[in-house]
Design a protein around this motif. Structure first.
Motif, PDB file in Angstrom:
ATOM      1  N   GLU A  46       0.648  -1.229   0.070  1.00 42.63           N
ATOM      2  CA  GLU A  46       0.087   0.031  -0.085  1.00 42.63           C
ATOM      3  C   GLU A  46       0.770   1.215   0.127  1.00 42.63           C
ATOM      4  N   LYS A  47       2.053   1.300   0.719  1.00 36.66           N
ATOM      5  CA  LYS A  47       2.666   2.428   0.884  1.00 36.66           C
ATOM      6  C   LYS A  47       3.495   2.602  -0.447  1.00 36.66           C
ATOM      7  N   SER A  48       3.806   1.462  -1.172  1.00 38.89           N
ATOM      8  CA  SER A  48       4.701   1.535  -2.314  1.00 38.89           C
ATOM      9  C   SER A  48       3.924   1.567  -3.699  1.00 38.89           C
ATOM     10  N   ARG A  63       4.611   4.933  -5.793  1.00 39.39           N
ATOM     11  CA  ARG A  63       6.089   4.812  -6.252  1.00 39.39           C
ATOM     12  C   ARG A  63       6.105   3.931  -7.428  1.00 39.39           C
ATOM     13  N   LEU A  64       5.452   2.683  -7.147  1.00 40.27           N
ATOM     14  CA  LEU A  64       5.682   1.630  -8.366  1.00 40.27           C
ATOM     15  C   LEU A  64       4.923   2.351  -9.739  1.00 40.27           C
ATOM     16  N   ILE A  76       5.505   4.267 -15.216  1.00 47.03           N
ATOM     17  CA  ILE A  76       5.074   5.134 -16.216  1.00 47.03           C
ATOM     18  C   ILE A  76       6.314   5.460 -16.827  1.00 47.03           C
ATOM     19  N   ALA A  77       7.492   5.719 -15.932  1.00 45.43           N
ATOM     20  CA  ALA A  77       8.836   6.342 -16.171  1.00 45.43           C
ATOM     21  C   ALA A  77       9.366   5.438 -17.328  1.00 45.43           C
ATOM     22  N   ARG A  78       9.429   3.938 -16.929  1.00 49.95           N
ATOM     23  CA  ARG A  78      10.004   2.962 -17.951  1.00 49.95           C
ATOM     24  C   ARG A  78       9.127   2.802 -19.087  1.00 49.95           C
ATOM     25  N   MET A  79       7.881   2.966 -19.229  1.00 46.34           N
ATOM     26  CA  MET A  79       7.135   3.231 -20.288  1.00 46.34           C
ATOM     27  C   MET A  79       7.449   4.304 -21.111  1.00 46.34           C
ATOM     28  N   ALA A 118      -2.390   2.238 -15.167  1.00 50.65           N
ATOM     29  CA  ALA A 118      -0.984   1.447 -14.455  1.00 50.65           C
ATOM     30  C   ALA A 118      -1.293   1.582 -12.922  1.00 50.65           C
ATOM     31  N   GLN A 119      -1.771   2.697 -12.601  1.00 52.88           N
ATOM     32  CA  GLN A 119      -2.249   2.733 -10.906  1.00 52.88           C
ATOM     33  C   GLN A 119      -3.255   2.005 -10.374  1.00 52.88           C
TER      34      GLN A 119
END
Length: 410
Positions: free
Chosen positions: A36-38, A41-42, A47-50, A72-73
């Motif tokens: 839940e906390k991550s 960030r994940l 998104i950055a990798r896409m 994605a979220q």
């Protein structure tokens, strides 16, 4: 002590509720808290990798990129909830893809969606050792593998439903276009609808009509499409009642077009209309083909497929005013303008003599003169008096021409 025996007559024992699942272990609960906390960030990492690895994503407009970010979220949040209650039935397609508008399935292809899901799963997999509580890594990895399978099925379902809806809408739209052309109601709106279906406005169009086979009309339409792709033709097609209608573009030979598409038609006559230059003019080809199909019953030995011009006599006798006008304007009037000798010779040959010598005797000319004049008839009209079928067409044209002369004002 042995457990009490089950009594099948006891409804309380027979319908007792299943045991509740055990609460999560401590390490499992810790993994949930870390997930839940991550989550944010994940998602940002995905998104950055896409953006780094997928060129099509970088080229998309900002609105669509934001929708993909939400997907994605939602995927990571849905995995967290699924990991919390793996035994509970959940609609993953709704949880993940329900955040995006339906238009997104048109903006990105199924292949691109698979790449997006794969990238997100890879980001989550690479973070397992960091996110999972000590000792819970294998559980999280196995859960992610199962979830990846479920999200793959959900992706396929979303695109399958979109394709079905789009296919049903396209089929209705195509039927409207075909019906408008056949009924003579084609207008500029028909052109826009045809363009929405991928019609590229070819300049050579033929309408082919015949009887539709029994069974699923969608299978018939798909068979026409396969045949058209093989023949490199554009088609708009539909089953209207008992008739199978095909509007084909890309070839100026009606017989060649009809032969390429004749396979899916039911047994019986198949008629190809004349070649026209655009979709609005296809009404003329369609109406001629419809009149020819109706008149085919008067010519049992008609070829399959047949041209509408091959059926001019039958169409004229069935009341087709266009066929009557065509016979008069293309046969009788040119003969009339070529001189009375041709009309007189043709009339005697067809209606009285039935031979060169007999016609020569009745006309008081040499047989070679009759032969020459009949060749001139063929040159002027394109129909040979010596051919039985052509002679029948010429005779009907003479009758209609005389009737037309009688209707002229004196």
């Amino acid at each position: 002590m042995a457990p009490p025996a089950q009594n099948p007559q006891n409804p309380q024992q027979r319908h007792s509720p299943p045991a509740r699942p055990e609460p999560p272990r401590g390490d499992h609960a810790a993994t949930l808290r870390r997930l839940e906390k991550s989550a944010g960030r994940l998602a940002a990492h995905a998104i950055a990798r896409m953006d780094e690895q997928l060129p099509w994503y970088r080229a998309m407009p900002p609105e669509n990129r934001s929708w993909i970010g939400l997907v994605a979220q939602a995927g990571i949040a849905a995995f967290t909830e699924w990991f919390r209650h793996p035994e509970a039935p959940q609609a993953i397609s709704t949880d993940v893809f329900g955040t995006a508008p339906r238009e997104l399935t048109r903006a990105i292809s199924l292949r691109q969606t698979v790449e997006m899901v794969r990238t997100t799963i890879e980001v989550m997999e690479s973070a397992i050792d960091e996110v999972a509580a000590p000792g819970d890594e294998s559980v999280l990895r196995e859960a992610l593998l199962v979830y990846a399978r479920e999200i793959a099925f959900a992706t396929a379902q979303v695109y399958a439903q979109a394709a079905e809806a789009r296919g049903a809408w396209d089929a209705r739209l195509e039927s409207l276009v075909v019906n408008a052309v056949l009924s003579g109601e084609a207008d500029e709106g028909v052109l826009s609808r045809a363009a929405a279906l991928g019609w590229n406005s070819p300049d050579k169009i033929v309408v082919v009509l015949g009887t539709a086979p029994n069974g699923d009309s969608e299978l018939t339409v798909e068979a026409i499409r396969r045949a058209s792709r093989h023949a490199k033709l554009q088609v708009l097609t539909g089953v209207l009642g008992e008739r199978l209608v095909v509007i084909a573009g890309g070839d100026d030979d009606p017989i060649r077009v009809a032969k390429a598409l004749i396979g899916p038609f039911a047994p019986g006559p198949v008629v190809a209309g004349p070649v026209v230059g655009d979709l609005l003019s296809a009404t003329r080809s369609a109406q001629a083909a419809a009149a020819g199909l109706k008149a085919c019953r008067a010519w049992p030995d008609a070829p399959r497929p047949a041209l509408t011009d091959d059926l001019l006599p039958e169409r004229a006798m069935a009341g087709d005013r266009y066929a009557r006008s065509q016979l008069v304007e293309e046969i009788y009037r040119p003969l009339e303008e070529a001189g009375s000798a041709l009309l007189e010779t043709l009339s005697v040959y067809l209606e009285q003599a039935s031979s060169l010598e007999g016609a020569a005797r009745m006309l008081f000319v040499h047989p070679n003169t009759v032969r020459y004049r009949l060749r001139r008839v063929t040159d002027v009209t394109g129909w040979s008096p010596s051919d039985v079928r052509s002679a029948f067409t010429l005779r009907i044209a003479l009758i209609l021409g005389r009737l037309s002369d009688g209707e002229r004002p004196r």
